[in-house]
Design a protein around this motif. Sequence first.
Motif, PDB file in Angstrom:
ATOM      1  N   ILE A 228      -7.092   0.028   5.212  1.00 35.58           N
ATOM      2  CA  ILE A 228      -6.671   0.817   6.386  1.00 35.58           C
ATOM      3  C   ILE A 228      -6.693   2.299   6.017  1.00 35.58           C
ATOM      4  O   ILE A 228      -7.152   3.139   6.778  1.00 35.58           O
ATOM      5  N   CYS A 229      -6.212   2.606   4.825  1.00 36.48           N
ATOM      6  CA  CYS A 229      -6.186   3.996   4.368  1.00 36.48           C
ATOM      7  C   CYS A 229      -7.592   4.596   4.366  1.00 36.48           C
ATOM      8  O   CYS A 229      -7.780   5.755   4.708  1.00 36.48           O
TER       9      CYS A 229
ATOM     10  N   CYS B   9       0.836  -1.201   0.000  1.00 34.93           N
ATOM     11  CA  CYS B   9       0.000   0.000   0.000  1.00 34.93           C
ATOM     12  C   CYS B   9       0.875   1.257   0.000  1.00 34.93           C
ATOM     13  O   CYS B   9       1.670   1.470   0.913  1.00 34.93           O
TER      14      CYS B   9
ATOM     15  N   CYS C 246      -4.898   0.535   0.606  1.00 31.00           N
ATOM     16  CA  CYS C 246      -5.573  -0.551   1.313  1.00 31.00           C
ATOM     17  C   CYS C 246      -6.761  -0.016   2.111  1.00 31.00           C
ATOM     18  O   CYS C 246      -6.959   1.195   2.215  1.00 31.00           O
TER      19      CYS C 246
ATOM     20  N   CYS D  99      -0.063   3.764   3.095  1.00 33.11           N
ATOM     21  CA  CYS D  99       0.481   3.391   4.404  1.00 33.11           C
ATOM     22  C   CYS D  99       2.003   3.576   4.431  1.00 33.11           C
ATOM     23  O   CYS D  99       2.581   3.959   5.437  1.00 33.11           O
TER      24      CYS D  99
HETATM   25 ZN   LIG Z   1      -2.954   1.567   3.310  1.00 34.91          ZN
END
Ligand SMILES: [Zn+2]
Length: 245
Positions: free
Chosen positions: A47-48, A9, A45, A12
């Motif tokens: 999470i982002c 990613c 990803c 990240c």
């Molecule tokens: Zn990410």
Amino acid sequence: MDDFKSVYCKGCWQQMRVPIFIRSPLSFPFRMMGIKTSRMHPNLCTICESMFTKVKKNKQIDIQATVMFADLRGYTALSEHADPAGIARLLNKFYDECAPAIWKRDGIINKMIGDAVLAIFNFPVEQHDHVHQAVMAALEIQRKFSDMQSEFSDISGMNAPVKVGIGIHTGTASIGELGTNYKDFTIIGSVVNKASRIQGVAQNGEILITDDAYHCIKVDYPQLEPRAYNLKGIDQPVIAFAVPL
Ligand SMILES: [Zn+2]
């Protein structure tokens, strides 16, 4: 077309220096934890999408961003006459052609709003030349549409040409997670509003950019003619420039 895709990613990595693998066998443990590729960009990803405000320790953060709206023209008229399956194919084709032009330049597709694509440049992957990248993406989209005109008309089942109008603006915008159950983020602020309005007055096949955006790429196009527009909801006339295709 896939050569811009990264194994980890990029968001990240740039923001936290953490390699979150999203491709290759190394991505397996991450997928087991439920971390997947973002639908906003294949190099980001999930999470982002949901954690950026947490990483940044804020529900809402201000960022410098370039916002691009690309709108499929004639869609309303088409949806009254063409068959729904043809319309869906046309919208899918529009998205498929726009997305790689944006992703290749590290922009994200934040949303599809009806028949328009909302793209953001400079977040979460930072770019010193985000206006330039947005304009390059817009040029690629317009070229694709002019090259593939007959294909688009065939898909829609109509004889009328299918065109795109594009508006670009840059400035400070607010990004945040709105609502409690909302997983991804939303961009708000006058930058978004102005980009949308300037797209609204762009002619079919045109790329209109505001004076703030033009200021950043003037070196590439030193002699564009300014035009003044009175836009709904904006008091002062807005100066904009059409980028030559
Ligand atoms: Zn990410």
